[in-house]
Design an enzyme around this catalytic site. Structure first.
Site, PDB file in Angstrom:
ATOM      1  N   TYR A 199     -26.407  16.816 -33.247  1.00 39.35           N
ATOM      2  CA  TYR A 199     -26.867  15.989 -32.044  1.00 39.35           C
ATOM      3  C   TYR A 199     -26.499  14.669 -31.928  1.00 39.35           C
ATOM      4  CZ  TYR A 199     -30.207  14.989 -28.215  1.00 39.35           C
ATOM      5  OH  TYR A 199     -30.628  14.388 -27.055  1.00 39.35           O
ATOM      6  N   ARG A 252     -25.496  12.562 -16.251  1.00 37.92           N
ATOM      7  CA  ARG A 252     -25.820  11.400 -16.991  1.00 37.92           C
ATOM      8  C   ARG A 252     -25.895  11.818 -18.425  1.00 37.92           C
ATOM      9  NH1 ARG A 252     -29.238   8.511 -19.527  1.00 37.92           N
ATOM     10  NH2 ARG A 252     -30.702  10.146 -19.847  1.00 37.92           N
ATOM     11  N   LYS A 270     -30.359  20.484 -28.149  1.00 35.20           N
ATOM     12  CA  LYS A 270     -31.410  20.169 -28.101  1.00 35.20           C
ATOM     13  C   LYS A 270     -32.322  21.604 -28.216  1.00 35.20           C
ATOM     14  CE  LYS A 270     -32.400  16.151 -26.093  1.00 35.20           C
ATOM     15  NZ  LYS A 270     -33.107  14.963 -26.235  1.00 35.20           N
ATOM     16  N   GLU A 342     -32.878  17.375 -18.482  1.00 37.11           N
ATOM     17  CA  GLU A 342     -32.061  16.946 -19.630  1.00 37.11           C
ATOM     18  C   GLU A 342     -30.969  16.115 -18.800  1.00 37.11           C
ATOM     19  OE1 GLU A 342     -32.025  15.019 -23.013  1.00 37.11           O
ATOM     20  OE2 GLU A 342     -33.409  16.703 -22.657  1.00 37.11           O
ATOM     21  N   ASP A 343     -30.890  14.987 -19.012  1.00 42.12           N
ATOM     22  CA  ASP A 343     -29.690  14.032 -18.649  1.00 42.12           C
ATOM     23  C   ASP A 343     -29.216  14.232 -17.114  1.00 42.12           C
ATOM     24  OD1 ASP A 343     -29.572  13.118 -21.059  1.00 42.12           O
ATOM     25  OD2 ASP A 343     -27.751  13.979 -21.978  1.00 42.12           O
ATOM     26  N   ASP A 365     -37.354  14.808 -21.130  1.00 40.95           N
ATOM     27  CA  ASP A 365     -37.257  14.347 -22.386  1.00 40.95           C
ATOM     28  C   ASP A 365     -36.614  12.811 -22.308  1.00 40.95           C
ATOM     29  OD1 ASP A 365     -37.521  14.049 -25.053  1.00 40.95           O
ATOM     30  OD2 ASP A 365     -35.378  14.619 -25.171  1.00 40.95           O
ATOM     31  N   ASP A 366     -35.989  12.531 -21.187  1.00 38.25           N
ATOM     32  CA  ASP A 366     -35.057  11.482 -20.909  1.00 38.25           C
ATOM     33  C   ASP A 366     -36.587  10.400 -20.468  1.00 38.25           C
ATOM     34  OD1 ASP A 366     -32.570  11.966 -21.578  1.00 38.25           O
ATOM     35  OD2 ASP A 366     -32.612  13.052 -19.561  1.00 38.25           O
ATOM     36  N   ASN A 507     -27.872   5.582 -26.581  1.00 36.70           N
ATOM     37  CA  ASN A 507     -26.785   6.492 -27.281  1.00 36.70           C
ATOM     38  C   ASN A 507     -25.621   6.765 -26.517  1.00 36.70           C
ATOM     39  OD1 ASN A 507     -28.780   7.235 -29.560  1.00 36.70           O
ATOM     40  ND2 ASN A 507     -30.022   8.362 -27.957  1.00 36.70           N
TER      41      ASN A 507
END
Length: 651
Positions: A199, A252, A270, A342-343, A365-366, A507
């Site tokens: 990850y 993203r 993930k 996600e993203d 999650d973000d 990150n």
């Protein structure tokens, strides 16, 4: 147990087939029957009858084997050219030209070789003597069996020989495709060392180079080409009992921007953590990438790019594709499948969460995962800096998904603790975006998710001026912009506070707002620091400082497990608060004495079980759980439901 690779001839499984080849030029006086298994679409034998049939046939084949006391019948046949070591080219694959069509048969003859090629059942050198005899593995492996523990030791020795992180990542992915249980056992037992490999931060580089390192499909790619056929595409996935889906559109990826189709590395990573840290069965996890194009010119011009070579679809075309996907997921897998966004870019992430939060079991999650893990760290940090959350003032650099998500959850927790309305608790939380401090005079130009944070104040253009004006006790970076917590900013925080709380969350490591060394050095060793990506321990003025990692992996695996074991049908904000409280409670006094506001990852499976229990309890309390009756001991129940990577014994 007998494992065979292959896909079904029909949607339903077929127990077994006896196949013989006859034509006008070939006759056999006698033929030894050949067992061929057509397995169901999830790669497993269709039913008990298939197992009985296979066992009977294997017994008959052994009895008529040339190695048995009774020789097998003589087979007479006309001489005919063969290929591939005497195997007849029945389907014409080898004799066909490149312009002719052939049928890609995947019906597999029962033998040991396919077993070694099935990652779910392969044990490599750990097959026992008995298993080698029972499953035709003699001669296919070196003669001496070894234990799984020795395999783990050898793999870690090999892994440490690689100097380049991406090489380690590729080695781990190769192991996952070869031996699934060994992969997860390796990851679980060495989680602190291997988490940065599978990850963040290494997964960021893997996504950037995904087109070049792509080997095998590890999830579903759904593009604009599949519009109108998404349900059909979902049915192509071999597993039918899916519990968790992680989906991205790649716009993203971490702090790296638009990586298009190459964002698949994120869902894969993930879900590896869902299995390793949260105990979700790997076969119940489905990574998905929605490919609507990319606006990354470098990728569009890259000959190795594996996605659609077009600009991103937006507006109605985008919305219709996502809606078809969400509808197909619910139709194919049911209402209790967890879909983790996600993203996604800000403008889509909030809209998708708001649109489907009331009709599906969805989690971002973000926005929500990051908020929960940061809130847990802040609750633990109170043991070092004193006071309650309501006593502190928070300043964020970054007002996107993560920043506003964290801010909202902090405000919710303060409201819960004090009984003060949410609108009031927000007033101690300030956000800085690319245009400066978010204030009420900017209200008309702000995106909708920033408006709750527009307070009455004079405009402030820079972060340093915001720190001096607002005088925060907590500084949180979620900007995706590296090295923005400058020496002047951190020194200003240290001037204002005896123990400034500084969280650099962006990150990967290259995008972190500051390093651990900078935070400790510029605050004279007084900062309470944590980051999104890991930093090595540093020495300052004769003291060793070990920084914590505000990694979402603390939260989402246990959170997902809690939803699954309770049969939850919706996600509620109180579940996120419950997860934060459970994580904060796992920080020991010893951790705090070392300056850590998060527990060690070495205990992550036990931590995940406690988080799952708290989340499940809240689901039952809110009436959102469907798995009844509620277990008496939710922690023990969560642990009992966790996937174990230890090898199974085969019949």
């Amino acid at each position: 147990m007998f494992s065979l690779n292959g896909s079904s001839l029909l949607n339903n499984s077929i127990s077994g087939l006896y196949l013989s080849s006859t034509n006008s030029t070939q006759r056999r006086a006698a033929a030894t029957p050949v067992l061929v298994a057509a397995v169901s679409s999830n790669g497993r034998p269709g039913d008990r009858n298939a197992t009985v049939l296979m066992e009977n046939m294997l017994k008959e084949m052994r009895e008529t084997s040339p190695l048995s006391p009774t020789p097998s019948p003589v087979i007479e046949e006309e001489s005919k050219s063969t290929v591939g070591g005497g195997v007849e080219d029945v389907y014409g694959e080898d004799s066909a030209t490149e312009y002719q069509f052939i049928t890609p048969w995947t019906v597999t003859v029962a033998s040991g070789y396919p077993l070694l090629r099935d990652p779910r059942y392969n044990k490599g050198l750990a097959f026992t003597e008995k298993e080698r005899d029972a499953h035709f593995l003699r001669g296919l492996l070196p003669p001496v069996p070894i234990t799984q523990d020795l395999q783990v030791k050898k793999m870690m020795h090999n892994m440490r020989q690689y100097q380049v992180p991406l090489q380690r990542y590729m080695a781990m992915m190769d192991l996952q495709e070869r031996n699934e249980r060994l992969f997860y056992k390796l990851l679980i037992e060495n989680v602190e060392e291997l988490l940065p490999v599978v990850y963040t931060p290494t997964v960021g580089e893997a996504c950037q180079k995904y087109g070049s390192i792509f080997r095998q499909p590890q999830g579903l790619f759904i593009s604009l080409k599949e519009k109108g056929r998404i349900l059909e595409v979902l049915k192509n996935w071999p597993e039918k009992k899916i519990q968790v889906i992680v989906v991205t559109d790649g716009e993203r990826i971490l702090g790296l921007g638009d990586l298009g189709c190459q964002g698949m590395g994120i869902p894969v990573g993930k879900l590896s953590l869902y299995a390793a840290l949260g105990g979700i069965r790997p076969s119940a996890c489905l990574p998905v990438t929605i490919d609507v194009g990319t606006n990354n010119e470098q990728l569009l011009n890259d000959e190795f790019y594996i996605g659609l070579r077009q600009r991103r679809a937006t507006g109605q075309e985008y919305s219709e594709l996502l809606h078809e996907f969400m509808s197909a997921v619910k139709q194919n897998y049911g209402e209790k499948v967890l879909v983790q966004f996600e993203d996604f870019a800000n403008h889509n992430a909030f809209d998708l969460l708001a649109k489907y939060g009331t009709t599906h079991l969805v989690f971002n999650d973000d926005i929500q995962g990051t908020a929960s893990v940061v809130l847990a760290g802040l609750m633990a940090a109170l043991n070092l800096v004193g006071g309650t959350l309501a006593d502190h003032k928070f300043l964020f650099l970054g007002a996107g998904e993560a920043g506003t998500g964290i801010a909202e959850l902090i405000a919710l927790e303060i409201s819960k603790q004090t009984g003060v309305p949410l609108e009031e608790t927000r007033k101690n939380i300030w956000l800085v975006d690319s245009k400066g401090l978010i204030v009420r005079s900017r209200l008309d130009s702000l995106q909708h998710f920033k408006r709750p944070w527009a307070h009455e104040h004079e405009p402030v253009n820079t972060l340093l001026d915001a720190v001096k004006t607002i005088k925060p006790t907590v500084l949180i970076g979620s900007s995706g912009a590296g090295r923005t917590f400058t020496q002047e900013v951190i020194q200003a925080m240290a001037t204002l506070n005896e123990k400034p709380v500084i969280l650099a969350l962006s990150n990967p490591t290259s995008q972190s707002e500051c390093t651990a060394e900078e935070a400790y050095k510029w605050s004279q060793g007084r900062a309470v620091f944590a980051s999104g990506s890991p930093f090595a321990a540093i020495e300052y003025n004769g003291k060793v400082y070990v920084s914590g990692q505000a990694n979402n992996a603390y939260i989402f695996p246990g959170f997902g497990l809690g939803l699954i074991i309770s049969g939850a049908i919706r996600v509620h904000d109180d579940m996120l608060l419950a997860a934060s409280e459970a994580l904060a409670a796992q920080v020991s006094q010893e951790n705090l004495d070392n300056g850590l506001i998060y527990p060690p990852f070495a205990n992550i499976r036990k931590i995940s079980a406690k988080i799952a229990a708290n989340v499940a309890a809240k689901a039952y309390e809110l009436g959102l759980a469907t798995r009844l009756p509620q277990p008496e001991n939710l922690v023990a129940y969560a642990e009992s439901c966790m996937y174990s990577p230890n090898y199974r014994n085969y019949r």
